[in-house]
Design an enzyme around this catalytic site. Sequence first.
Site, PDB file in Angstrom:
ATOM      1  N   GLN A 204     -19.441 -21.452 -28.447  1.00  0.00           N
ATOM      2  CA  GLN A 204     -18.060 -20.588 -29.066  1.00  0.00           C
ATOM      3  C   GLN A 204     -17.231 -19.775 -27.566  1.00  0.00           C
ATOM      4  O   GLN A 204     -16.454 -18.954 -28.103  1.00  0.00           O
ATOM      5  CB  GLN A 204     -18.908 -19.000 -29.308  1.00  0.00           C
ATOM      6  CG  GLN A 204     -18.679 -17.858 -29.532  1.00  0.00           C
ATOM      7  CD  GLN A 204     -20.230 -16.841 -29.836  1.00  0.00           C
ATOM      8  OE1 GLN A 204     -20.153 -16.572 -30.656  1.00  0.00           O
ATOM      9  NE2 GLN A 204     -20.164 -16.355 -29.203  1.00  0.00           N
TER      10      GLN A 204
ATOM     11  N   HIS B 210     -27.614 -10.284 -23.316  1.00  0.00           N
ATOM     12  CA  HIS B 210     -26.397  -8.886 -23.311  1.00  0.00           C
ATOM     13  C   HIS B 210     -26.164  -8.032 -21.951  1.00  0.00           C
ATOM     14  O   HIS B 210     -25.140  -7.668 -21.233  1.00  0.00           O
ATOM     15  CB  HIS B 210     -26.145  -7.322 -24.191  1.00  0.00           C
ATOM     16  CG  HIS B 210     -27.125  -8.635 -25.913  1.00  0.00           C
ATOM     17  ND1 HIS B 210     -28.132  -9.017 -26.020  1.00  0.00           N
ATOM     18  CD2 HIS B 210     -25.943  -9.664 -26.951  1.00  0.00           C
ATOM     19  CE1 HIS B 210     -27.984  -9.799 -27.300  1.00  0.00           C
ATOM     20  NE2 HIS B 210     -26.668  -9.758 -27.481  1.00  0.00           N
TER      21      HIS B 210
ATOM     22  N   ASP C 185     -24.129 -19.381 -25.624  1.00  0.00           N
ATOM     23  CA  ASP C 185     -23.375 -20.304 -27.088  1.00  0.00           C
ATOM     24  C   ASP C 185     -21.908 -20.937 -25.980  1.00  0.00           C
ATOM     25  O   ASP C 185     -20.920 -20.299 -26.418  1.00  0.00           O
ATOM     26  CB  ASP C 185     -22.717 -18.440 -27.686  1.00  0.00           C
ATOM     27  CG  ASP C 185     -23.642 -17.885 -28.133  1.00  0.00           C
ATOM     28  OD1 ASP C 185     -24.639 -17.836 -29.180  1.00  0.00           O
ATOM     29  OD2 ASP C 185     -23.699 -16.439 -27.392  1.00  0.00           O
TER      30      ASP C 185
ATOM     31  N   MET D  26     -24.338  -8.991 -31.248  1.00  0.00           N
ATOM     32  CA  MET D  26     -24.374  -8.409 -33.026  1.00  0.00           C
ATOM     33  C   MET D  26     -25.794  -7.926 -32.281  1.00  0.00           C
ATOM     34  O   MET D  26     -26.619  -7.368 -33.478  1.00  0.00           O
ATOM     35  CB  MET D  26     -24.933  -9.734 -33.674  1.00  0.00           C
ATOM     36  CG  MET D  26     -24.028 -11.208 -33.861  1.00  0.00           C
ATOM     37  SD  MET D  26     -24.087 -12.130 -35.107  1.00  0.00           S
ATOM     38  CE  MET D  26     -25.439 -13.482 -34.674  1.00  0.00           C
TER      39      MET D  26
END
Length: 282
Positions: free
Chosen positions: A153, A37, A150, A30
């Site tokens: 997820q 990231h 996460d 996102m």
Amino acid sequence: MEVIARVAEMQARARQWRREGKQVGFVPTMGYFHQGHLSLIRRAVQENDLAVVSVYVNPTQFGPQEDFHRYPRDLERDIRLAEEEGVHVLFAPSDAEMYPQGYQTYVEVTELTQGLCGARRPGHFRGVATVVAKLFHIVQPTRAYFGEKDYQQLRVVERMVRDLNLEVEIVPMPIVREIDGLAMSSRNVYLSPEERRAATVLYRAWKAAQEWVAQGERDALRLREKVVRFIEAEPLARVDYVEIVDPLTLEPLERLEGEARLMLAAFVGSTRLIDNGPLTAT
Ligand code: AMP
């Protein structure tokens, strides 16, 4: 690096790479990049012929009262950082590209999404599974990289890939933390300086739990209570959930035997943070 905003253009690139027999690494995000990231992006660049990163704040995974509109965004910076890492394509579609007029198809992973964040954020994982399935179809990656930050997820995406026979290898990546233990997150920018200091309570709670297990605690309910009390002792923190679960099924455990996962969610001020870590009973 190419920046692509159109689904059709991204699909044409993917088609061409497949014809050429290229291995494609993919990192869905996102945006508002941090070192978490970048660790995924580096690995994707390293072990594939080409790397694609998507930057898309997916509206269908946010609840009506959640932070979709104020979620931090800085596409120019993300483009610069991705380019520096050797990414080949940054895919940044609009909402109209991803969910055009008349859109009505969703992917639901039924059991893994019942508890934890699934229970606290109704519809969240339906949005996640849907957008990840769409992105996989658009990018056609060989491998896709997901952070253990996460954790639920990650398990949901792995299950979806198996259940829908998607030909992509899911690569789990360890949690990247700040020096003081706070798990990196784009949402950490919401924290005031005082809240930022308090936010390490999640990491400290996991470390304390590991210590209690090392000292012989095997009763998951009792351990859970200790962790709740530990977090609540921080005046700026309020527990959303504390669960000790099986690392694969995410089912709550009664006793600690072998590998378990401590799953944490708490509000620090008005910001909801999540964290998790392994608990090993030997
Ligand atoms: P997001 O942009 O928050 O949706 O995250 C994109 C990807 O980066 C997801 O696979 C996350 O699990 C992963 N990620 C986010 N924060 C971290 C972190 N601190 N360490 C490792 N991976 C992370």
